[in-house]
Motif scaffolding. Structure first.
Motif, PDB file in Angstrom:
ATOM      1  N   GLY A  87       0.749  -1.244   0.000  1.00 21.75           N
ATOM      2  CA  GLY A  87       0.000   0.000   0.000  1.00 21.75           C
ATOM      3  C   GLY A  87       0.779   1.295   0.000  1.00 21.75           C
ATOM      4  O   GLY A  87       0.706   2.067  -0.973  1.00 21.75           O
ATOM      5  N   PRO A  88       1.545   1.622   1.065  1.00 24.01           N
ATOM      6  CA  PRO A  88       2.227   2.929   1.101  1.00 24.01           C
ATOM      7  C   PRO A  88       3.181   3.162  -0.065  1.00 24.01           C
ATOM      8  O   PRO A  88       3.237   4.272  -0.609  1.00 24.01           O
ATOM      9  CB  PRO A  88       2.984   2.872   2.437  1.00 24.01           C
ATOM     10  N   VAL A  89       3.928   2.135  -0.458  1.00 22.01           N
ATOM     11  CA  VAL A  89       4.849   2.281  -1.589  1.00 22.01           C
ATOM     12  C   VAL A  89       4.053   2.519  -2.873  1.00 22.01           C
ATOM     13  O   VAL A  89       4.380   3.424  -3.664  1.00 22.01           O
ATOM     14  CB  VAL A  89       5.746   1.037  -1.730  1.00 22.01           C
ATOM     15  N   PHE A  90       3.002   1.719  -3.088  1.00 20.72           N
ATOM     16  CA  PHE A  90       2.177   1.895  -4.280  1.00 20.72           C
ATOM     17  C   PHE A  90       1.564   3.299  -4.324  1.00 20.72           C
ATOM     18  O   PHE A  90       1.549   3.947  -5.375  1.00 20.72           O
ATOM     19  CB  PHE A  90       1.049   0.858  -4.315  1.00 20.72           C
ATOM     20  N   GLU A  91       1.056   3.766  -3.180  1.00 23.06           N
ATOM     21  CA  GLU A  91       0.383   5.065  -3.137  1.00 23.06           C
ATOM     22  C   GLU A  91       1.346   6.203  -3.482  1.00 23.06           C
ATOM     23  O   GLU A  91       1.002   7.113  -4.236  1.00 23.06           O
ATOM     24  CB  GLU A  91      -0.217   5.289  -1.752  1.00 23.06           C
ATOM     25  N   GLU A  92       2.542   6.145  -2.896  1.00 22.46           N
ATOM     26  CA  GLU A  92       3.523   7.198  -3.161  1.00 22.46           C
ATOM     27  C   GLU A  92       3.938   7.207  -4.626  1.00 22.46           C
ATOM     28  O   GLU A  92       3.988   8.266  -5.268  1.00 22.46           O
ATOM     29  CB  GLU A  92       4.744   7.010  -2.263  1.00 22.46           C
ATOM     30  N   LEU A  93       4.232   6.033  -5.173  1.00 25.47           N
ATOM     31  CA  LEU A  93       4.680   5.958  -6.572  1.00 25.47           C
ATOM     32  C   LEU A  93       3.554   6.277  -7.544  1.00 25.47           C
ATOM     33  O   LEU A  93       3.783   6.879  -8.602  1.00 25.47           O
ATOM     34  CB  LEU A  93       5.269   4.578  -6.850  1.00 25.47           C
ATOM     35  N   GLN A  94       2.318   5.884  -7.202  1.00 25.68           N
ATOM     36  CA  GLN A  94       1.189   6.208  -8.070  1.00 25.68           C
ATOM     37  C   GLN A  94       0.980   7.720  -8.113  1.00 25.68           C
ATOM     38  O   GLN A  94       0.663   8.286  -9.166  1.00 25.68           O
ATOM     39  CB  GLN A  94      -0.088   5.523  -7.573  1.00 25.68           C
ATOM     40  N   GLY A  95       1.185   8.391  -6.973  1.00 28.39           N
ATOM     41  CA  GLY A  95       1.075   9.849  -6.950  1.00 28.39           C
ATOM     42  C   GLY A  95       2.079  10.499  -7.877  1.00 28.39           C
ATOM     43  O   GLY A  95       1.752  11.443  -8.604  1.00 28.39           O
ATOM     44  N   ILE A  96       3.311   9.995  -7.856  1.00 26.45           N
ATOM     45  CA  ILE A  96       4.343  10.528  -8.752  1.00 26.45           C
ATOM     46  C   ILE A  96       3.959  10.286 -10.209  1.00 26.45           C
ATOM     47  O   ILE A  96       4.058  11.184 -11.057  1.00 26.45           O
ATOM     48  CB  ILE A  96       5.709   9.883  -8.435  1.00 26.45           C
ATOM     49  N   SER A 118       0.397   8.905 -20.810  1.00 22.28           N
ATOM     50  CA  SER A 118      -0.917   8.686 -20.206  1.00 22.28           C
ATOM     51  C   SER A 118      -0.748   8.129 -18.799  1.00 22.28           C
ATOM     52  O   SER A 118       0.362   7.777 -18.393  1.00 22.28           O
ATOM     53  CB  SER A 118      -1.741   7.711 -21.057  1.00 22.28           C
ATOM     54  N   LYS A 119      -1.832   8.042 -18.062  1.00 24.16           N
ATOM     55  CA  LYS A 119      -1.772   7.493 -16.714  1.00 24.16           C
ATOM     56  C   LYS A 119      -1.416   6.011 -16.759  1.00 24.16           C
ATOM     57  O   LYS A 119      -1.788   5.300 -17.689  1.00 24.16           O
ATOM     58  CB  LYS A 119      -3.104   7.702 -15.992  1.00 24.16           C
ATOM     59  N   VAL A 120      -0.698   5.547 -15.752  1.00 24.72           N
ATOM     60  CA  VAL A 120      -0.264   4.152 -15.695  1.00 24.72           C
ATOM     61  C   VAL A 120      -0.570   3.589 -14.308  1.00 24.72           C
ATOM     62  O   VAL A 120      -0.793   4.333 -13.351  1.00 24.72           O
ATOM     63  CB  VAL A 120       1.256   4.021 -15.961  1.00 24.72           C
ATOM     64  N   ASP A 121      -0.579   2.273 -14.218  1.00 19.06           N
ATOM     65  CA  ASP A 121      -0.726   1.576 -12.943  1.00 19.06           C
ATOM     66  C   ASP A 121       0.664   1.121 -12.507  1.00 19.06           C
ATOM     67  O   ASP A 121       1.246   0.228 -13.116  1.00 19.06           O
ATOM     68  CB  ASP A 121      -1.664   0.375 -13.105  1.00 19.06           C
ATOM     69  N   VAL A 122       1.220   1.738 -11.463  1.00 16.90           N
ATOM     70  CA  VAL A 122       2.600   1.439 -11.073  1.00 16.90           C
ATOM     71  C   VAL A 122       2.769   0.013 -10.545  1.00 16.90           C
ATOM     72  O   VAL A 122       3.890  -0.506 -10.517  1.00 16.90           O
ATOM     73  CB  VAL A 122       3.116   2.436 -10.008  1.00 16.90           C
ATOM     74  N   LYS A 123       1.679  -0.625 -10.139  1.00 17.55           N
ATOM     75  CA  LYS A 123       1.790  -1.988  -9.599  1.00 17.55           C
ATOM     76  C   LYS A 123       2.376  -2.953 -10.622  1.00 17.55           C
ATOM     77  O   LYS A 123       2.972  -3.964 -10.249  1.00 17.55           O
ATOM     78  CB  LYS A 123       0.422  -2.491  -9.130  1.00 17.55           C
ATOM     79  N   THR A 124       2.207  -2.646 -11.910  1.00 16.84           N
ATOM     80  CA  THR A 124       2.729  -3.529 -12.958  1.00 16.84           C
ATOM     81  C   THR A 124       4.254  -3.543 -12.989  1.00 16.84           C
ATOM     82  O   THR A 124       4.846  -4.426 -13.605  1.00 16.84           O
ATOM     83  CB  THR A 124       2.213  -3.094 -14.344  1.00 16.84           C
ATOM     84  N   ALA A 125       4.887  -2.577 -12.318  1.00 15.36           N
ATOM     85  CA  ALA A 125       6.353  -2.488 -12.331  1.00 15.36           C
ATOM     86  C   ALA A 125       6.990  -3.207 -11.149  1.00 15.36           C
ATOM     87  O   ALA A 125       8.208  -3.130 -10.969  1.00 15.36           O
ATOM     88  CB  ALA A 125       6.784  -1.022 -12.335  1.00 15.36           C
TER      89      ALA A 125
END
Length: 330
Positions: free
Chosen positions: A283-292, A304-311
């Motif tokens: 959660g916290p890591v995903f949230e921070e990176l998704q914000g960036i 375009s917008k991306v889903d960072v979880k795929t990385a």
């Protein structure tokens, strides 16, 4: 009274009960490791740090170190399979989420570079709110931009209230020295040089969490022997970060050996954040990176917008959390 059949069953059960503990007592198969190819993206990176911290002693596998001029260059080599691992900041996560390749972030840990907003000597800017209408230099596409936006919002400003000037660290230093910008959002060692050598003053430090990552090639992770080497490397590298935190003077001396000014090196070493403890890829890591990533998409840095979880690949979450407990115990 037991009949013969009952007696036989009881005797058999007792015999099996005596054998079972012996089976569990057998030694586990030895872990198999494979040679690891690591991409080093800077002079003060894992190879030097791990050597100083004694983490290359008794290593159960060979490491082949390859040097790269930048972290993105190491990431390209990783995606192509030329290396098995590298390490770097959050920009690589966004790059992988934008253009998925055979590379993933497989561990997260506290940022190891101190970040700040620094203003020139004699500046009348006293706080972040004072940046309104001012020229602020920053590196385009760096995660610090996201944190700068957050700092502005906390001070009642919008992004449009400042005049961003996108410059590389060397060009940012020149602009800071000649007075063509009013503030500089940058990290060490550039921030330390601005303070020590050019009279800069620290204006503010971002409060939001920041992360660094270990990156691995997907095929390497799926090979059991290389997977074992990658996990062992991560643990030893994190121990070396803890060593840096505990031995700032020795780390400063190493930086002088790599070409940094002695006084600058001491400041960088003293304020190196993080202590080697891993963070869950959750959660916290995903949230921070998704914000960036969302800020990058809005700014046009990515299409375009991306889903960072795929990385990410979170397979090491459990063993690294167990390892974190041993780090805390010392």
């Amino acid at each position: 009274m037991m009949n013969r059949r009952t007696l036989f069953k009881t005797s058999a059960a007792l015999a099996l009960g005596a054998i079972a503990p012996l089976a569990f007592a057998q030694p586990r198969p030895a872990v198999k490791y494979a040679k690891l190819r690591f991409g080093v993206p800077s002079a003060l990176a894992a190879d030097l740090r791990m050597k100083l911290a004694g983490q290359l002693q008794d290593l159960p596998f060979e490491i082949e170190w390859s040097r790269f001029p930048t972290s993105p260059a190491a990431l390209e080599a990783l995606a192509s399979g030329a290396i098995d691992m590298t390490a770097g900041g959050d920009g690589n996560v966004i790059a992988l989420a934008t253009r998925p390749r055979k590379a993933v972030a497989c561990s997260a840990y506290a940022n190891i570079l101190f970040h700040e907003i620094v203003v020139p000597k004699g500046s009348d800017i006293q706080n972040v709110a004072g940046l309104k209408g001012k020229r602020v230099s920053l590196v385009k596409g760096a995660g610090f931009e996201y944190k700068l936006r957050y700092m502005l919002e906390e001070s009642g400003l919008k992004w449009e209230d400042i005049k961003p000037v996108y410059l590389s660290p060397p060009d940012g230093m020149s602009a800071f020295i000649n007075g063509s910008v009013d503030a500089w959002a940058i990290w060490d060692p550039s921030a330390a040089v601005a303070e020590i050598r050019h009279g800069g003053r620290q204006l503010a430090v971002p409060a939001r969490p920041a992360y660094n990552f270990h990156y691995a090639n997907r095929d390497s992770l799926d090979d059991p022997a290389r997977e074992a080497s990658i996990l062992e490397f991560i643990k030893r590298d994190l121990r070396s970060h803890a060593w840096v935190k505990a031995h700032p003077d020795q780390w400063a001396a190493a930086q002088v050996g790599a070409g940094l000014d002695a006084e600058v090196s001491r400041l960088v070493a003293r304020r190196t954040p993080g202590g080697g403890e891993p963070s869950l890829i959750a959660g916290p890591v995903f949230e921070e990176l998704q914000g960036i990533a969302d800020v990058f998409a809005e700014s046009g840095y990515i299409p375009s917008k991306v889903d960072v979880k795929t990385a990410f690949d979170a397979r090491f979450n459990t063993p690294l959390q167990a390892f974190a407990a041993t780090l805390r115990r010392g």
